[in-house]
Design an enzyme around this catalytic site. Structure first.
Site, PDB file in Angstrom:
ATOM      1  N   LYS A 146      48.060  56.152  26.584  1.00 12.71           N
ATOM      2  CA  LYS A 146      47.133  55.108  27.015  1.00 12.71           C
ATOM      3  C   LYS A 146      45.952  54.968  26.052  1.00 12.71           C
ATOM      4  O   LYS A 146      45.338  53.904  25.973  1.00 12.71           O
ATOM      5  CB  LYS A 146      46.663  55.372  28.433  1.00 12.71           C
ATOM      6  CG  LYS A 146      47.848  55.437  29.402  1.00 12.71           C
ATOM      7  CD  LYS A 146      47.582  54.844  30.726  1.00 12.71           C
ATOM      8  CE  LYS A 146      48.815  54.574  31.555  1.00 12.71           C
ATOM      9  NZ  LYS A 146      49.840  55.628  31.600  1.00 12.71           N
TER      10      LYS A 146
HETATM   11  C1  LIG Z   1      51.163  55.374  32.054  1.00 12.27           C
HETATM   12  C2  LIG Z   1      52.199  56.357  31.615  1.00 12.27           C
HETATM   13  C3  LIG Z   1      53.576  56.037  31.594  1.00 12.27           C
HETATM   14  C4  LIG Z   1      54.111  54.695  32.079  1.00 12.27           C
HETATM   15  O1  LIG Z   1      53.759  53.626  31.251  1.00 12.27           O
HETATM   16  P1  LIG Z   1      53.837  52.117  31.780  1.00 12.27           P
HETATM   17  O2  LIG Z   1      53.242  51.290  30.712  1.00 12.27           O
HETATM   18  O3  LIG Z   1      53.048  52.103  33.059  1.00 12.27           O
HETATM   19  O4  LIG Z   1      55.285  51.808  32.012  1.00 12.27           O
HETATM   20  C5  LIG Z   1      54.466  56.987  31.116  1.00 12.27           C
HETATM   21  N1  LIG Z   1      54.040  58.203  30.709  1.00 12.27           N
HETATM   22  C6  LIG Z   1      52.730  58.552  30.732  1.00 12.27           C
HETATM   23  C7  LIG Z   1      52.349  59.915  30.293  1.00 12.27           C
HETATM   24  C8  LIG Z   1      51.769  57.641  31.171  1.00 12.27           C
HETATM   25  O5  LIG Z   1      50.465  58.003  31.197  1.00 12.27           O
END
Ligand SMILES: *Cc1c(COP(=O)(O)O)cnc(C)c1O
Length: 461
Positions: free
Chosen positions: A112
């Protein structure tokens, strides 16, 4: 470049407007009116480009009219300047078919950061002198810390992040509560993550309060986040032989944001073989893509909490294309889905999606086996979310053309218990974040009550 809402009723906006708005006023999500093309020659030249150069090439047409070239370059340099790895998102070879794309070298050790480090800079840039916004969000873990890290200390922005008291991991909590900046306010809510989300929603639905506080959101419905994520697909594929060779990706998926960025890359001309949507047992997306059944069930808690979702908000962006970009038709579909909790994809829609997407559901055993395999055969410790992606990739390898890249979405040290259970190895935190356990924590505890929350925000914003 213009952005249009998936529900066809909100006015078109430029990149600045779409970034600051997040959600469109008709409840839809913003998408670019057209897909810029990456020519084979351009992809060829990116094989030896830095991450920042690739980011500039990919993002430039999307921000036209809102940022100058010099401004975009500065924002990219600031966003990716302090990642813990010179490659920003390095590729790691596992065996003759499988690769990992490590997306966790940002400040909070999850992918993120790649999007939110840029979004923080964009908010800072777009808020004219004296303008103020209040970001309110709810987190079950990774989003909260990445958002806080992205806006801490920025003038004009105050952030209030809600987490469910006692229900996020210690590392995740400390990543939020040890950030010592006057514009950061952590709130531990006596309740569940759903309570936190409901509180945030009720604040956004209170129009006078929303206007008074200039509320803004940073969740993955924001187009600018997806834009930042297109970059690493292009960066990885150009290193593995694109434009001359197809490359496939396996993506641990929750809200469908990360994998939709891969779809955008494909629409721009990147030769993606297939995108594999890897879900845990909360498998609404696997059911939708494999059987046309997009219906909401109960959330089951797993070792991969960032994928424990029922409704995947960004799926609406794919549905828009599957409805022939007809906003009115999609608005009707979404209204019926919101009323009934179910939606059926037609055979034609499923076939259309299936040209690019495959989907695989992975249970706890499959995830643990993938972690154990990567550790014993490749000497790699993976986090459980990445384990879901790799398990899916190995199960469906025969259907995935070219090199297969699994997105490694978090550092294993964020989820030490699950990693230790699967491998017997306790993952250690990278040195640059070890301060987490020395610093003082700051947070307020509040009941799950919207009036108490509003009073708190008014007092501190
Ligand atoms: C947010 C997240 C996901 C999922 O990603 P999306 O964009 O919501 O599909 C997968 N793995 C981790 C570690 C995350 O923080």
């Amino acid at each position: 470049m213009h952005y249009q809402s998936t529900r066809g009723q909100a006015p078109d906006l430029d990149f600045r407007g779409a970034t600051l708005a997040g959600l469109a006023t008709d409840g839809g999500l913003y998408l670019p009116a057209e897909w810029p093309r990456l020519s084979p020659q351009t992809i060829e030249t990116l094989a030896t480009a830095s991450y920042a150069e690739t980011a500039f090439t990919v993002m430039r047409p999307f921000v036209e009219g809102a940022l100058s070239d010099a401004e975009l370059k500065t924002l990219i340099a600031q966003a990716y300047g302090d990642f813990g790895h010179a490659a920003v998102t390095p590729l790691v070879e596992l065996d003759h078919r499988h690769w990992l794309l490590e997306l966790f070298h940002g400040p909070t050790l999850a992918f993120k950061d790649v999007a939110l480090q840029l979004l923080g800079g964009l908010f800072g840039h777009f808020l004219a002198d004296g303008e103020r916004i209040t970001i309110v969000g709810a987190t079950s873990g990774d989003t909260g810390s990445a958002a806080i890290e992205a806006v801490a200390g920025r003038p004009g922005i105050t952030i209030f992040m809600l987490h469910p008291q006692g229900r996020v991991s210690e590392v995740q909590r400390r990543q939020m509560t040890t950030v010592n900046a006057p514009n950061v306010h952590n709130i531990a809510v006596d309740g569940s993550f759903d309570d936190c989300q409901a509180l945030v929603k009720s604040l956004f639905n209170d129009q006078p309060f929303r206007a008074e506080m200039q509320l803004s959101a940073v969740n993955s419905i924001n187009w600018a986040r997806l834009l930042a994520q297109i970059v690493y697909y292009v960066h990885a594929a150009s290193r593995l032989g694109a434009p001359h060779r197809q490359v496939s990706f396996s993506v641990p998926t929750g809200n469908f944001g990360d994998v939709f960025a891969g779809y955008c890359a494909a629409r721009m001309g990147l030769p993606i073989g297939r995108l594999l949507v890897a879900t845990n047992v909360n498998d609404i997306l696997a059911r939708a893509l494999n059987a046309g059944d997009y219906s909401v069930g109960q959330v089951a808690p797993t070792a991969t909490p960032s994928m424990d979702i029922q409704v995947s908000s960004n799926f609406e962006r794919l549905l828009f294309d599957l409805h022939g970009r007809d906003g009115a038709a999609l608005a009707a579909t979404m209204a019926s889905f919101e009323a009934t909790g179910r939606m059926a994809l037609s055979e034609a829609q499923r076939a259309e999606a299936g040209k690019l997407f495959l989907a695989e559901r992975v249970d706890e055993t499959g995830m643990m086996q993938a972690l154990a395999w990567a550790n014993s055969e490749c000497g790699q410790l993976l986090d459980p979310h990445t384990g879901v992606g790799l398990a899916a990739a190995r199960a469906r390898a025969d259907e995935l053309p070219g090199p297969i890249v699994t997105l490694a979405t978090a550092h294993p040290a964020k989820f030490p218990e699950a990693v230790e259970r699967a491998t017997g190895v306790h993952p250690s935190l990278p040195r640059r974040v070890q301060h987490l356990f020395d610093r003082e924590e700051r947070f307020e505890r509040l009941p799950a009550d919207a009036e108490a929350l509003k009073a708190h925000i008014r007092k501190h914003a």
